[in-house]
Scaffold this active site. Structure first.
Site, PDB file in Angstrom:
ATOM      1  N   GLY A  16      48.277  44.175  35.610  1.00  0.00           N
ATOM      2  CA  GLY A  16      48.171  45.583  35.212  1.00  0.00           C
ATOM      3  C   GLY A  16      49.418  46.341  35.605  1.00  0.00           C
ATOM      4  N   ASN A  17      49.343  47.659  35.598  1.00  0.00           N
ATOM      5  CA  ASN A  17      50.484  48.468  36.034  1.00  0.00           C
ATOM      6  C   ASN A  17      49.978  49.766  36.666  1.00  0.00           C
ATOM      7  OD1 ASN A  17      50.435  50.682  33.922  1.00  0.00           O
ATOM      8  ND2 ASN A  17      50.583  48.863  32.603  1.00  0.00           N
TER       9      ASN A  17
END
Ligand code: CTP
Length: 207
Positions: A16-17
């Site tokens: 993810g980020n």
């Protein structure tokens, strides 16, 4: 679109980020405040919104976001892509939790679909706005993105500006339109940046 996407590695892990989703949610609220009906395709975030004019379509992965965007795109007048979509995803999602074994472990990645470019490719009446996060040759790279993704406007985010970007309440952006007019804006709250973006939309339709 708003927020990050999560790309599954196995049933308990993902890539993810740090996108909080705030910029995209603020844009949805600005649009609703002007009376627009908003479809907000949102990756996983803690952001919440309560408005009879905003329909939130929750998604997790880039592929789900792609499908949701294409489901609604034909009927919208304006599309604004503020999501931080993963550019790559694991080639294979393990069906069981991956057990710890070897000292080194490699995950093979493959490209996700570029949602914004795919919307640009089939654009008809829509006013299409994208974001660009650049760390070098910012203006040149943003101009290339306008052409490559067939955008009407790009909102360039600079990570080099203090107070701008992921997880911050403020943002400093530069607008570049498809004629390559460049307009640097001051550092301001994400709510105010959202209003500036909607003012660009209004100018396009009414001026
Ligand atoms: N975007 C998208 N789908 C993707 C990747 C990005 O729709 N798979 C959209 C984002 O929502 C944003 C814009 O494209 O509006 C710019 O994304 P960015 O990551 O800055 O650029 P990329 O085109 O992915 O190029 P690069 O990472 O090489 O800079």
């Amino acid at each position: 679109t708003a927020g990050p996407t999560y790309e599954a590695i196995d049933p308990v892990r993902f890539i993810g980020n740090h996108s909080s989703g705030k910029m995209g949610y603020d844009i949805a609220v600005s649009a609703a405040n002007l009376g627009a009906s908003v479809i907000l395709v949102s990756g996983p975030t803690n952001c919440k919104v309560q408005s009879s004019l905003i329909e939130v379509i929750p998604v997790v992965s880039a592929e789900e976001m792609y499908k949701a965007c294409h489901e609604y795109y034909a009927d919208v007048d304006v599309a604004i892509a503020a999501a931080a979509v993963a550019d790559y995803r694991p080639k294979i999602m393990a069906s069981q939790k991956i057990k710890k074994a070897a000292e080194e472990f490699t995950i093979e990645l493959e490209k996700t679909k570029d949602i914004l470019a795919s919307l640009g490719a089939i654009k008809k009446k829509q006013f299409l706005i994208g974001f660009a996060l650049e760390t070098e040759n910012e203006i040149e790279n943003a101009k290339l993105k306008i052409q490559k993704k067939n955008l009407d406007l790009i909102v360039l985010n600079s990570l080099q500006d203090i107070g701008a970007g992921f997880g911050k309440p403020t943002n400093k952006v530069t607008f570049i339109d498809k004629f390559f007019n460049i307009e640097p804006m001051d550092l301001k709250s994400k709510e105010a940046v959202a209003d500036d973006i909607l003012n660009k939309v209004i100018a396009f339709f009414y001026e």
